[in-house]
Design an enzyme around this catalytic site. Structure first.
Site, PDB file in Angstrom:
ATOM      1  N   GLU A 207       9.820 -36.291   9.370  1.00  0.00           N
ATOM      2  CA  GLU A 207       9.976 -37.731   9.135  1.00  0.00           C
ATOM      3  C   GLU A 207       8.583 -38.272   8.880  1.00  0.00           C
ATOM      4  OE1 GLU A 207      12.797 -39.376   8.987  1.00  0.00           O
ATOM      5  OE2 GLU A 207      14.187 -37.862   9.708  1.00  0.00           O
ATOM      6  N   CYS A 241       6.975 -47.249   9.823  1.00  0.00           N
ATOM      7  CA  CYS A 241       6.993 -46.296   8.705  1.00  0.00           C
ATOM      8  C   CYS A 241       7.759 -46.837   7.509  1.00  0.00           C
ATOM      9  CB  CYS A 241       7.590 -44.974   9.152  1.00  0.00           C
ATOM     10  SG  CYS A 241       9.202 -45.160   9.902  1.00  0.00           S
TER      11      CYS A 241
END
Ligand code: NAD
Length: 452
Positions: A207, A241
């Site tokens: 990720e 993010c």
């Protein structure tokens, strides 16, 4: 580390973690532990980077609780054997998939959502029936310590254990052989993890990050667009993010957009003087992010205090791809605003760069929505919103290309930590002669007729 991994492997091989009832019990236990320790967890995250109780609940606990609840609700169904059709060549027979846990998992977490991004993957691992070694980020040291305390005092080391530390400890962990590694963090460290995993052919979920674009068309409801966008951009002081990184706004509405953004920021709680702001994680990052502010392009904000690790919510306008702010993921409270008049050029400019983790488009026009969704590859995103796709646990979450590999959340998380065994089950009766010797012309013709 070697002993810990061996201990977990030995425990995994007892098959204890494979019973669905055991997994549900562990998920309930984790849920209760988190609920009863919320105050301790809130105190730790406030110490680390000034995150308020409100934002901690909203962006950390809420997601982890949602993941646990979905897993408990759906685990029987996810872990059930899944029948599939049997083809003519194999009939009569049964065909099915058996989900099985991969085994010993390593979860490496980042600092920016220290609870959510460490615990949500751990929930997926537990749901799938894996054992878990969790390595939270050392940059949120208080959060890491409190997770270690809660987990290590309540779960057996052989099943679920937190290892604290930074690069040295992570490197030592990566020297071990795991059955799956789940990493959340930066692209450069993602590459280190991938290389370490490759030595043992260990599957990974990565990720990662990158620059997530926003496209605002002139037909969007600007009032709502700005409200949603400003919230998403400055949440966690931009250290998200999937934060909107840069905004392509249609040139015909640029001025109106900027004015509305300024007003919306003015209304926000994020102010140095009232102490209600999420701090930049450390002075090094405060230096880095504040260094991206070109004073000539500031439309809103632009002030900062590195010692306090505070950067005002800032908007830069008239930005282009040559600006420093466009070189890397911003990961801070700066919105970079670019203008456009031709959507195809925007699409090309996005596609010329690494595939984003998220993308957001604001428009009422269904054809434009379809065009953007169909033509640009990115991890996930929203139409007429930003960030909120992560909060729907029924959606797979993850990147693509250099923004990541693999998905999680809900069933996608279960799948990430599982292997699906494909099984063909035959009876001893009715064995067609066609595949056996002798290889006659008649058999070949029959085979062709069946296959074509
Ligand atoms: P990071 O890569 O610096 O650190 C992540 C983890 O890796 C930490 O636990 C750290 O201890 C470990 N680590 C750091 N350097 C290492 C090394 N050389 N060898 C082995 N392990 C090492 O990332 P970060 O600064 O904690 O997080 C910010 C980045 O993460 C941003 O790029 C952001 O976009 C990305 N991110 C992605 C997601 C997502 O879900 N895709 C979520 C949050 C953050």
């Amino acid at each position: 580390m070697e002993k810990l991994v061996k201990t977990q492997l030995a425990y995994f091989n007892t098959n204890t973690t494979k019973a669905v009832s055991f997994r549900i019990e562990q998920l309930n236990k984790l849920y209760q532990l988190l609920v009863s320790n919320e105050a301790l967890l809130e105190e730790a995250i406030y110490k680390d980077y000034g995150k308020s109780t409100f934002e901690t609940f909203q962006t950390e606990f809420a997601t982890v609780y949602e993941e646990i609840k979905i897993a408990i609700r759906d685990l029987e169904q996810w872990s059930a054997i899944k029948p599939v059709a049997t083809d003519a060549r194999n009939a009569p027979a049964k065909s099915y998939q058996i989900p099985e846990p991969l085994g010993v998992s390593l979860v490496i977490g980042p600092w920016n959502y220290p609870y959510q991004l460490s615990l949500a993957p751990a929930v997926a691992a537990i749901a799938a029936g894996c054992t878990v070694i969790l390595k939270p980020s050392e940059l949120t040291a208080n959060c890491s310590a409190v997770m270690a305390k809660i987990i290590n005092e309540n779960f057996e080391e052989q099943y679920f254990h937190v290892v604290e530390g930074g690069i040295a400890e992570t490197t030592a962990l990566l020297d071990q052989k795991f059955d799956i590694i789940f990493f959340t963090g930066s692209v450069p460290v993602g590459k280190i993890v991938y290389q370490a995993a490759a030595k043992n052919l260990t599957p990974v979920v990565l990720e990662l990050g990158g620059k997530s674009p926003v496209i605002i068309m002139p037909d969007s409801d600007l009032e709502v667009t700005v409200k949603r966008l400003v919230w998403a951009k400055y949440l966690n002081s931009g250290q998200t993010c999937i934060a909107p990184d840069y905004v392509y706004v249609h040139q015909s509405i640029e001025q109106e957009f900027l004015e509305k953004v300024a007003k919306e920021i003015e209304k926000s709680d994020y102010k140095l003087e009232n102490g209600n702001f999420v701090k930049i994680i450390n002075e090094r990052n405060a230096e880095r992010v504040s260094g991206l502010i070109n004073p000539d392009k500031v439309y809103v904000g632009g002030n900062f205090n590195v010692a306090e690790r505070f950067i005002e919510p800032t908007v830069l306008h008239g930005v282009n791809w040559e600006d420093k702010v466009m070189k890397d993921e911003i990961f801070g409270p700066i919105m970079a605003v670019l203008t456009f008049d031709d959507l195809d050029t925007v699409i090309k400019e996005i596609k010329d760069r690494p595939k984003p983790l998220a993308l957001y488009v604001f428009t009422k026009d269904e054809n434009i929505q379809k065009k953007v969704m169909g033509e640009i590859s990115f991890g996930g995103g929203c139409i007429n919103d930003a960030i909120m796709h992560i909060s729907n646990g029924n959606l797979p979450f993850g990147g693509v290309g250099s923004s990541g590999l693999g998905n999680y959340h809900g069933e996608a998380g279960f799948r990430a930590f599982s292997h699906y065994k494909g099984i063909l089950e035959k009876e001893f009766t009715q064995d067609s002669d066609i595949k056996y010797s002798p290889h006659t012309e008649e058999k070949l013709q029959k085979m062709k007729a069946a296959a074509k």
